[in-house]
Design an enzyme around this catalytic site. Structure first.
Site, PDB file in Angstrom:
ATOM      1  N   ASN A 201       1.480 -77.990  -1.084  1.00 37.38           N
ATOM      2  CA  ASN A 201       3.058 -79.068   0.375  1.00 37.38           C
ATOM      3  C   ASN A 201       2.538 -80.301  -0.460  1.00 37.38           C
ATOM      4  O   ASN A 201       2.234 -80.546  -1.519  1.00 37.38           O
ATOM      5  CB  ASN A 201       2.141 -78.555   1.637  1.00 37.38           C
ATOM      6  N   GLU A 204      -0.862 -82.495  -0.815  1.00 35.86           N
ATOM      7  CA  GLU A 204      -0.966 -82.064  -2.330  1.00 35.86           C
ATOM      8  C   GLU A 204      -0.757 -82.013  -3.153  1.00 35.86           C
ATOM      9  O   GLU A 204      -1.284 -82.710  -4.290  1.00 35.86           O
ATOM     10  CB  GLU A 204      -1.275 -79.719  -2.469  1.00 35.86           C
ATOM     11  N   ASP A 269       0.258 -69.361   3.834  1.00 36.22           N
ATOM     12  CA  ASP A 269      -0.828 -67.896   3.355  1.00 36.22           C
ATOM     13  C   ASP A 269       0.639 -66.858   4.000  1.00 36.22           C
ATOM     14  O   ASP A 269       1.133 -66.317   3.096  1.00 36.22           O
ATOM     15  CB  ASP A 269      -1.814 -67.471   4.485  1.00 36.22           C
TER      16      ASP A 269
END
Length: 315
Positions: A201, A204, A269
């Site tokens: 993301n 990150e 996820d």
């Protein structure tokens, strides 16, 4: 930069797709209650618990998402030899996920306990311990033994200690001709070198490449990192800004597909599981990302760690 076309691919056959998810396994516990007064002991609300619910979390939620789409799904990871570990096993069985759990006698299963009042998360309490070295060595041996049985490998890293051997796993899986998807964490992405697709993301990615002031600068930094790590593609998930796919030949941007944002828990996820399932079914990278973007838009409209079905995606 190309904007993705809105054309929707036909629903693929997913029951032949074989996905192995490896990573940090958690049990998500939800306590739902009513809030009607403030505590006399401190300026905090009192939640009177009326209902409890347990769901698969972390890498187990990735597996749950893949299974919900109809893919043949296995999960390899570590839990404690405790009640929570048994509950994870039961939930995997209920969702039709093949369990390859390693039981570590020295630790407790990772638990995230969320207290929900008036349909809002009021508190989260985390219980977590890193697996022991002996169990992790056994896990790597089992991973190599399972490789021939699966087409797509998802490595779901939540920085809880289960993927210390991730570089070895990527090398083995790529040598065996597998598609390797990685959801990364931490300060060092070099251990993910050689993966097929990395899905960070914004925060990150920023931690690795630094800040950017414009889209062109972001593209340059993302592409440099993709080339340095030897990735086929890098998928940057950008929350309300959508997502961008970087490959050697194109940069493909997709606007967010959310109709209503209720809870972003576990949305990443859903995205990686959907993309893995679509690639396993033979979709192109662009089509797989488009479908994953739609899945992410659906799941954020649900409470907690949730899933998307094949029917929701393609109806």
């Amino acid at each position: 930069m190309n904007d993705a076309l809105i054309t929707r691919p036909a629903a693929p056959a997913l029951d032949t797709v074989r996905i192995l998810v490896v990573g940090d396994i958690m049990l998500d516990r939800y306590w739902f209650g009513d809030v009607s007064r403030i505590s006399p002991e401190a300026p905090v609300p009192i939640v009177r618990i009326e209902r409890r619910e347990e769901r698969l979390g972390g890498a187990a939620n990735v597996a749950r998402n893949a299974a919900a789409l109809g893919a043949h799904t296995g999960l390899l990871g570590v839990v404690g030899a405790d009640e929570a570990g048994l509950q994870v096993e039961h939930l995997l069985h209920d969702d039709g996920i093949y369990s390859y759990l390693q039981r570590d006698q020295a630790i407790s299963t990772i638990i995230k306990l969320r207290v929900i009042g008036r349909q809002q998360q009021m508190l989260r309490i985390d219980f977590e311990e890193a697996p022991t070295d002996t169990v992790l060595r056994d896990k790597l041996i089992q991973f190599n033994a399972l490789l021939p049985n699966y087409d797509v490998i998802i490595l779901s890293d939540y920085a809880k200690g289960s993927l210390v051997n991730v570089a070895d796993m990527i090398r083995s899986a790529r040598a065996a001709g597998k598609i390797v998807m990685v959801d990364p964490k931490g300060e060092d992405f070099s251990r993910y070198a050689g993966a097929t697709v990395l899905t960070p993301n914004k925060s990150e990615l920023r931690r690795i490449v630094g800040s950017w002031s414009c889209e062109e600068q972001l593209t340059a930094k993302a592409q440099n990192m993709r080339r340095e790590l030897g990735l086929d593609a890098l998928l940057l998930t950008r929350s309300e800004e959508g997502m961008t796919l970087y490959t050697e030949h194109e940069v493909l941007y997709m606007a967010a597909d959310a109709r209503e944002v209720f809870d972003v828990s576990g949305a990443g996820d859903t995205v990686i599981a959907t993309m893995a399932a679509m690639l396993g079914a033979g979709m192109s990278l662009g089509q797989a990302v488009q479908t994953a973007n739609r899945a992410g838009g659906i799941v954020v409209g649900k409470l907690g760690t949730a899933t998307v079905t094949r029917e929701e995606l393609f109806s």
